[in-house]
Each structure stands twice: as structure tokens, then as C-alpha cells.
Design a protein around this motif. Structure first.
Motif, PDB file in Angstrom:
ATOM      1  N   GLY A  42       0.797  -1.214   0.000  1.00  0.00           N
ATOM      2  CA  GLY A  42       0.000   0.000   0.000  1.00  0.00           C
ATOM      3  C   GLY A  42       0.829   1.264   0.000  1.00  0.00           C
ATOM      4  O   GLY A  42       0.335   2.333   0.337  1.00  0.00           O
ATOM      5  N   THR A  83      -0.049   7.556  -6.596  1.00  0.00           N
ATOM      6  CA  THR A  83      -1.451   7.916  -6.337  1.00  0.00           C
ATOM      7  C   THR A  83      -1.827   9.148  -7.151  1.00  0.00           C
ATOM      8  O   THR A  83      -2.404  10.103  -6.649  1.00  0.00           O
ATOM      9  CB  THR A  83      -1.686   8.186  -4.844  1.00  0.00           C
ATOM     10  N   ASN A  86      -6.851   9.461  -8.916  1.00  0.00           N
ATOM     11  CA  ASN A  86      -7.804   8.977  -7.911  1.00  0.00           C
ATOM     12  C   ASN A  86      -9.168   8.737  -8.551  1.00  0.00           C
ATOM     13  O   ASN A  86      -9.704   9.602  -9.238  1.00  0.00           O
ATOM     14  CB  ASN A  86      -7.933   9.992  -6.776  1.00  0.00           C
ATOM     15  N   SER A 240      -7.836   2.185  -1.478  1.00  0.00           N
ATOM     16  CA  SER A 240      -7.750   2.772  -0.142  1.00  0.00           C
ATOM     17  C   SER A 240      -8.940   2.392   0.721  1.00  0.00           C
ATOM     18  O   SER A 240      -8.848   2.411   1.941  1.00  0.00           O
ATOM     19  CB  SER A 240      -7.663   4.299  -0.242  1.00  0.00           C
TER      20      SER A 240
END
Length: 282
Positions: A42, A83, A86, A240
Motif C-alpha cells: 500500500g 497515487t 484517484n 484505499s
């Protein structure tokens, strides 16, 4: 309700990831050393280190007259944000189908969402490649089957001369990919045993040590395709959060599955990529 359906969100997220990995052509650019490992941690940001070229001691005679200078290993590095894109993952399935086959209904809705996400990843990823001014360009306008072979050899030699060896891949827009397959079929069918077997088996995507795959024309943003080695790009998809509820959020009569995921792609070795265009501008 979801517990009754035995919907495990962790396994569902893995299925979503595997489905996107299969459907997104941009994942063909990503270094497999990063795919499947970082997503388990992650980590949103990673540091990619690249070893700089080393010097070599050269002697005219075999006698060592003085102390040799050992090569100093140094590194360049870049921080890669994973990231950058999104996206919300959400599907609604009507309660009315619960009496029939709600599990397959959820699966069908998820498949459609996966396809849309994969297309968004391709649009974003190829868009980043198109905007990178550090990537070299090469004209790709073969007129005959023999020219296709010449173009492949020139592209492979270009990366090889940059000390980038093996695992060459060619991603072409759908229209040009069809022309590529037709051209190589006419050549390989009669040139090599591997070619004849490949054509007979319907497998023409790998030729002359190069893997080729098809890209949606609409996501290439003016380019015909890319020739590259996957050491050039780092990226991955992360989830997430995944939330399941029986429609208390304003969707009465629906089973709702919501989630948030991120995708990132960063070119860390642009010298390993060649953008293919109709002609070189300037």
C-alpha cells in the motif's frame, strides 16, 4: 445482505485488480518487478534507484605497475508518486434481482466498472507518455511488409545501442496493429518455422524477439504507438477503501458497493521508450 452472499471485500478487491490488469493495455508498460509487490504494502510513494555507468581500468600490458582505481558505484534516484489518478469505484445493483441471481448481477456490474477504469488508466497513462518531452520519437510509416521488418530491426537496434537489451515490446494502435499483423503474417508464414507455426496457431504477436500488443486508438493522443522496454515505467493500482451497505446512502432499493482506488504511472527511464509517430516534426 452482503454477508449472506459471502462477498469478501478483500478477495473482491483482488479480483478487481486482476481484471483491470488484464484489460488495461498500459499495464504492458509497467515493470513486473513492481506490479504485485507494492500493492500489497500500500505504499503511495516509492524511490526508484538507477545505477550510473561504471568506469573500466584498461592496461596496455599485463604487468600491474601501479594501483588500480576501483570503480565507484553511484546512483541516481527519483521519487515516484503512485497515487496520481484517484478514482471512485462504485456500483449499484437493484434489489429486485436478488430473487434471481444477485451474485452474478454484482459480478456483471463489476466487470463493466473494471472495463471503464481500465480505459481511464490507459487514457491517463498514455497521456503522460505523450506529454513527456524526454522520450525519443521515431517515424513509423512502413509501406510494405519488408519495411515492417526493417522498422522493427531499427527500433530494436536503437534501444540495444543504449544498453537496453531484451524484453522489447511494441504497442500499436488498433488500426496499425491490424496492418502489422497482416504484414508479418505474409513474411513469417514462409520465412521461419516459428513464423509458420505462429501463423497456423493464430499467434503472430511475437516476432523477431519483440512482443506486440494492441492499443485503443482513442487513448494514444496522436501517436501511432510505442516501442519500449518495461524497465522504463513504474506504476500500480491501490485500493484505499471498499464499503458495502444496503442502500442507506440515498439509494433505496439497491445493493451498493463503494470504493476508492488510485493509479500512478511515472516514466523513470525515458531512454527506454520510443514514441512512434507518422513523421518527425521540425
Amino acid at each position: 445482505m452482503y454477508e449472506e452472499l459471502n462477498l469478501d471485500l478483500q478477495s473482491f478487491a483482488k479480483r478487481v485488480y486482476d481484471s483491470i490488469l488484464y484489460q488495461s493495455t498500459f499495464y504492458n508498460f509497467l515493470n513486473p518487478n513492481y506490479i504485485g509487490t507494492l500493492r500489497q504494502t500500500g505504499a503511495p510513494v516509492i524511490e526508484v534507484a538507477k545505477t550510473t555507468p561504471l568506469s573500466v581500468n584498461v592496461r596496455e600490458t599485463k604487468e600491474i605497475q601501479s594501483r588500480l582505481n576501483p570503480a565507484l558505484t553511484t546512483y541516481s534516484h527519483v521519487m515516484v508518486d503512485l497515487t496520481e489518478l484517484n478514482m471512485d469505484y462504485s456500483i449499484r445493483v437493484p434489489m429486485m434481482v436478488a430473487g434471481s441471481d444477485i451474485t452474478n448481477a454484482i459480478q456483471d456490474a463489476a466487470d463493466l466498472e473494471d472495463s471503464a477504469i481500465a480505459k481511464q488508466i490507459d487514457t491517463y497513462g498514455y497521456g503522460k507518455l505523450a506529454a513527456d518531452t524526454n522520450i525519443a520519437e521515431s517515424a513509423w510509416a512502413p509501406q510494405t511488409a519488408d519495411f515492417y521488418i526493417t522498422a522493427l530491426n531499427n527500433l530494436r537496434a536503437t534501444l540495444f545501442n543504449k544498453d537496453i537489451t531484451g524484453d522489447y515490446r511494441l504497442g500499436l494502435g488498433a488500426t496499425e496493429y491490424a496492418n502489422y499483423v497482416s504484414a508479418l503474417t505474409s513474411v513469417l508464414k514462409y520465412e521461419t518455422l516459428q513464423g509458420r507455426e505462429g501463423v497456423d496457431m493464430g499467434i503472430i504477436a511475437r516476432a523477431y524477439g519483440i512482443d506486440a500488443f494492441e492499443i485503443n486508438d482513442n487513448v494514444l493522443d496522436g501517436a501511432i504507438g510505442y516501442f519500449f522496454n518495461p524497465i522504463a515505467v513504474v506504476g500500480d493500482t491501490f485500493f484505499s477503501a471498499f464499503v458495502q451497505h444496503n442502500s442507506p446512502q440515498g439509494y433505496p432499493g439497491y445493493l451498493v458497493l463503494e470504493g476508492t482506488q488510485s493509479f500512478g504511472a511515472e516514466v523513470v527511464r525515458p531512454e527506454a521508450i520510443i514514441r512512434l509517430v507518422e513523421e518527425i516534426s521540425g
